[in-house]
Design an enzyme around this catalytic site. Structure first.
Site, mmCIF file in Angstrom:
data_model
loop_
_atom_site.group_PDB
_atom_site.id
_atom_site.type_symbol
_atom_site.label_atom_id
_atom_site.label_comp_id
_atom_site.label_asym_id
_atom_site.label_seq_id
_atom_site.Cartn_x
_atom_site.Cartn_y
_atom_site.Cartn_z
ATOM 1 N N TYR A 163 -1.828 -0.443 10.430
ATOM 2 C CA TYR A 163 -1.895 -0.881 9.025
ATOM 3 C C TYR A 163 -0.654 -0.386 8.267
ATOM 4 C CZ TYR A 163 -3.702 -1.412 4.240
ATOM 5 O OH TYR A 163 -3.868 -1.743 2.912
ATOM 6 N N SER A 174 0.864 -1.192 0.000
ATOM 7 C CA SER A 174 0.000 0.000 0.000
ATOM 8 C C SER A 174 0.888 1.225 0.000
ATOM 9 C CB SER A 174 -0.862 0.004 1.269
ATOM 10 O OG SER A 174 -1.478 1.261 1.430
#
Ligand code: NDP
Length: 271
Positions: free
Chosen positions: A158, A145
């Site tokens: 995350y 990501s």
């Protein structure tokens, strides 16, 4: 893009929805044998049906219900793949889950769960697949990501998980290069139309407004589409990327080049 993956065996984790489902259908449509895997059987069957509808014979598809946080289930993915197709050429480590909140909202349990799903699973599955990838001189594409490299405080654990995936990608790329196995990652920013937001339990009352606010963060002024991810994954997994390993490819409409609060063109044109 018409890229053939004929005779290639591809495992796509998290192919029951979103980016993984889109990529799996693409690989199957382009003649690969594809392993569809996730926890939700109904959604896996739906992806299986879509593959068949686009003309993919059932012999080239294998559905495996598995939870990537369980090592025995990862071993089953590898064993059943090799049993049915005889080899593994490409591993797409896509399964993942969002977790949002800053320091004061994040618990140690959140951290453990996020790392189990997004990182430990990738370490374990790649390890299990590696002897097979060495035999085929195959490759791995991890779905990381943009949050692995930019710092958004409200996505603490995350972001830590995806930063780990970035290091995993580069370190393992170097370790496996002597065996002719390539390891790369894509790093998307916000991808529309997946189940990711739902899974992250973010409380978003109006998805349209949310999507529009995200669009403004991208210099190319739209959000990521699933096909943007699929094309990048397919490129990195293909022979066209034969000399590319250890790369972290941003799929972000230029967002990484900007300040995270970017909200549109900053230069005035009145001179
Ligand atoms: P989705 O929620 O639509 O897809 C996530 C997939 O991961 C599902 O197929 C889900 O399958 C699977 N999965 C999650 N946990 C497990 C588990 N424990 N065991 C097996 N499978 C699991 O979201 P996306 O398609 O958006 O996410 C795909 C990847 O993209 C993730 O790694 C995510 O971090 C990354 N990403 C997403 C972005 C976005 O904005 N959407 C941005 C950047 C990266 P099932 O529920 O059937 O188990």
């Amino acid at each position: 893009m018409s890229r053939s993956f004929k005779d290639k065996v591809v495992i796509v984790t998290g192919s029951s929805s979103g980016v993984g489902a889109h990529a799996a259908i693409y690989f199957a449509y382009n003649y690969a044998s594809v392993v569809l895997t996730g926890r939700n059987v109904e959604r896996l069957n739906e992806v299986f049906r879509k593959c068949k509808e686009s003309g993919v014979p059932r012999e080239r598809l294998l559905v495996i219900q598995a939870d990537v946080t369980r090592r025995s289930e990862l071993a089953r993915i590898v064993d059943e793949t090799v049993k049915k197709f005889g080899k593994i050429d490409i591993l797409i480590n896509n399964a993942g889950e969002g977790k949002f909140g800053g320091l004061m909202q994040s618990t140690a349990d959140d951290f453990d769960k996020c790392m189990e799903t997004n990182v430990k699973s990738v370490l374990n599955l790649t390890k299990l697949a590696t002897p097979h990838l060495i035999k085929t001189k195959g490759n791995v594409v991890n779905v990381s990501s943009l949050l692995g490299s930019i710092s958004v405080p409200a996505a603490l654990v995350y972001s830590m998980a995806k930063a780990s995936i970035n290091q995993f990608t580069k370190c393992v790329a170097m370790e496996l290069a002597p065996h002719g196995v390539r390891v790369n990652a894509i790093c998307p920013s916000y991808v529309e139309d997946t189940r990711f937001i739902e899974g992250s339990l973010l409380n978003i009352p109006d998805i349209e407004t949310f999507n529009q606010s995200k669009e403004r963060q991208h210099p190319l002024h739209r959000n990521v589409r699933m096909e943007d991810c699929t094309k990048a994954i397919a490129f990195l997994a293909s022979e066209d990327a034969a000399f590319i390993t250890g790369t972290l490819l941003p799929i972000d409409g230029g967002r990484k080049c900007t300040d995270v609060s970017y909200a549109g063109p900053m230069l005035s044109s009145n001179r």
